[in-house]
Design a protein around this motif. Structure first.
Motif, PDB file in Angstrom:
ATOM      1  N   HIS A 141     -15.815   6.541  -4.647  1.00  0.00           N
ATOM      2  CA  HIS A 141     -14.573   7.115  -4.137  1.00  0.00           C
ATOM      3  C   HIS A 141     -13.390   6.526  -4.909  1.00  0.00           C
ATOM      4  N   PRO A 142     -12.454   7.350  -5.368  1.00  0.00           N
ATOM      5  CA  PRO A 142     -11.337   6.838  -6.170  1.00  0.00           C
ATOM      6  C   PRO A 142     -10.412   5.889  -5.418  1.00  0.00           C
ATOM      7  N   LEU A 143     -10.361   6.005  -4.092  1.00  0.00           N
ATOM      8  CA  LEU A 143      -9.496   5.100  -3.344  1.00  0.00           C
ATOM      9  C   LEU A 143      -9.936   3.654  -3.514  1.00  0.00           C
ATOM     10  N   ARG A 144     -11.246   3.465  -3.751  1.00  0.00           N
ATOM     11  CA  ARG A 144     -11.772   2.114  -4.006  1.00  0.00           C
ATOM     12  C   ARG A 144     -11.913   1.830  -5.503  1.00  0.00           C
ATOM     13  N   TRP A 145     -12.516   2.731  -6.234  1.00  0.00           N
ATOM     14  CA  TRP A 145     -12.917   2.408  -7.598  1.00  0.00           C
ATOM     15  C   TRP A 145     -11.891   2.770  -8.657  1.00  0.00           C
ATOM     16  N   ALA A 146     -10.874   3.554  -8.312  1.00  0.00           N
ATOM     17  CA  ALA A 146      -9.803   3.849  -9.269  1.00  0.00           C
ATOM     18  C   ALA A 146      -8.545   3.045  -8.947  1.00  0.00           C
ATOM     19  N   SER A 147      -8.688   2.053  -8.085  1.00  0.00           N
ATOM     20  CA  SER A 147      -7.564   1.184  -7.742  1.00  0.00           C
ATOM     21  C   SER A 147      -7.359   0.141  -8.832  1.00  0.00           C
ATOM     22  N   GLU A 148      -6.261  -0.556  -8.741  1.00  0.00           N
ATOM     23  CA  GLU A 148      -5.928  -1.576  -9.732  1.00  0.00           C
ATOM     24  C   GLU A 148      -6.115  -2.974  -9.146  1.00  0.00           C
ATOM     25  N   HIS A 181     -14.515   3.297 -15.387  1.00  0.00           N
ATOM     26  CA  HIS A 181     -14.165   2.012 -14.791  1.00  0.00           C
ATOM     27  C   HIS A 181     -15.378   1.094 -14.890  1.00  0.00           C
ATOM     28  N   ASN A 182     -15.140  -0.185 -15.039  1.00  0.00           N
ATOM     29  CA  ASN A 182     -16.224  -1.165 -15.105  1.00  0.00           C
ATOM     30  C   ASN A 182     -16.277  -1.989 -13.831  1.00  0.00           C
ATOM     31  N   HIS A 183     -17.502  -2.297 -13.399  1.00  0.00           N
ATOM     32  CA  HIS A 183     -17.690  -3.210 -12.269  1.00  0.00           C
ATOM     33  C   HIS A 183     -18.576  -4.356 -12.728  1.00  0.00           C
ATOM     34  N   TYR A 184     -18.129  -5.580 -12.469  1.00  0.00           N
ATOM     35  CA  TYR A 184     -18.815  -6.778 -12.941  1.00  0.00           C
ATOM     36  C   TYR A 184     -19.505  -7.472 -11.765  1.00  0.00           C
ATOM     37  N   PHE A 185     -20.806  -7.659 -11.879  1.00  0.00           N
ATOM     38  CA  PHE A 185     -21.590  -8.288 -10.828  1.00  0.00           C
ATOM     39  C   PHE A 185     -21.745  -9.789 -11.104  1.00  0.00           C
ATOM     40  N   PRO A 186     -21.951 -10.586 -10.048  1.00  0.00           N
ATOM     41  CA  PRO A 186     -22.108 -12.038 -10.227  1.00  0.00           C
ATOM     42  C   PRO A 186     -23.263 -12.430 -11.141  1.00  0.00           C
ATOM     43  N   ASN A 187     -24.310 -11.581 -11.214  1.00  0.00           N
ATOM     44  CA  ASN A 187     -25.468 -11.915 -12.044  1.00  0.00           C
ATOM     45  C   ASN A 187     -25.268 -11.569 -13.520  1.00  0.00           C
ATOM     46  N   GLY A 188     -24.091 -11.066 -13.869  1.00  0.00           N
ATOM     47  CA  GLY A 188     -23.810 -10.730 -15.264  1.00  0.00           C
ATOM     48  C   GLY A 188     -23.955  -9.260 -15.601  1.00  0.00           C
ATOM     49  N   GLU A 189     -24.479  -8.471 -14.675  1.00  0.00           N
ATOM     50  CA  GLU A 189     -24.616  -7.045 -14.933  1.00  0.00           C
ATOM     51  C   GLU A 189     -23.241  -6.381 -14.935  1.00  0.00           C
TER      52      GLU A 189
END
Length: 248
Positions: A141-148, A181-189
């Motif tokens: 959803h852009p409200l979450r993932w297109a936010s700054e 958009h990029n999402h960075y996970f704690p495990n490095g993914e």
């Protein structure tokens, strides 16, 4: 490496089986379950099936003839090993290796948003669906993932909106722009995916010939309160995902 599906396939499968992926367990999957029609007697395609966990959900709604396809060969290998009664194959969702009008139902959980060409995928799904066949899929959803993201006094904020009043034209987020958009996970993914507005997907689906039957935005379930209250507070009011049910 971005979108290294093979490298993290086993770890992702283990987290899903243990219920450790809170977005899936408490937000996305309840949303999808609430929109699922009866699948008894239907031929079903899992699009972007990963390691095959979605087959358990599909079976619970009566599906017995299920095919899964994913671009990750390691994910498909694990799916074969875990769910031996399901047909799995490696393939690209932009060019599906199936005849026209093969399936009654296509199901896709958080996979279509990895493509920069969602309309191409909708066209392929439309092609392989039988007349009156249905498509159920979820995307970010852009409200979450297109936010700054902003850091203020060592506190991380995720913002959609603008400064008011202000002498500067300052907008936070890009809700109406289809962009990666990029999402960075704690495990490095690192996962890179495309986010667009609900109206974008409505338009593209209609252009491909689909009729929209249902649309929902995710609401975090009450169960999450006992596991992570802070997660529940945020994601009960702000949707992480959205889902569409469309018919050919």
């Amino acid at each position: 490496m971005v979108n290294d599906y093979d490298k993290f396939a086993k770890e992702r499968q283990e987290e899903l089986l243990k219920g450790e992926k809170k977005p899936h367990r408490f937000s996305e999957k309840p949303m999808m379950r609430s929109m699922m029609p009866s699948l008894k007697g239907k031929k079903v395609l899992m699009l972007g099936c990963g390691t095959g966990e979605e087959s358990v959900l599909l079976k619970s709604f009566g599906a017995t003839d299920i095919t899964g396809i994913d671009i990750s060969s390691e994910s498909i290998k694990l799916a074969h090993e875990t769910y031996r009664d399901i047909d799995f194959l490696v393939g690209d969702m932009h060019e599906l290796p199936f005849e026209d009008a093969t399936f009654d139902f296509v199901y896709s959980s958080l996979a279509i948003h990895y493509s920069s060409e969602p309309k191409h995928i909708y066209q392929e799904i439309y092609r392989v669906l039988k007349q009156d066949g249905q498509l159920l899929f979820s995307v970010g959803h852009p409200l979450r993932w297109a936010s700054e993201h902003m850091n203020v006094d060592d506190v991380e904020y995720i913002i959609t909106g603008y400064a008011y009043p202000s002498s500067e034209d300052r907008v936070f987020g890009n809700y109406n722009t289809f962009a990666s958009h990029n999402h960075y996970f704690p495990n490095g993914e690192v996962l890179s995916f495309y986010v667009g507005s609900p109206s974008l997907h409505f338009r593209l689906l209609r252009e491909c010939g689909f009729r929209i039957e249902d649309f929902k935005e995710s609401v975090c379930t009450e169960e999450a309160k006992e596991v992570d209250y802070n997660y529940w507070v945020k994601n009960h009011e702000i949707p992480q995902f959205m889902a569409f049910l469309a018919q050919k």
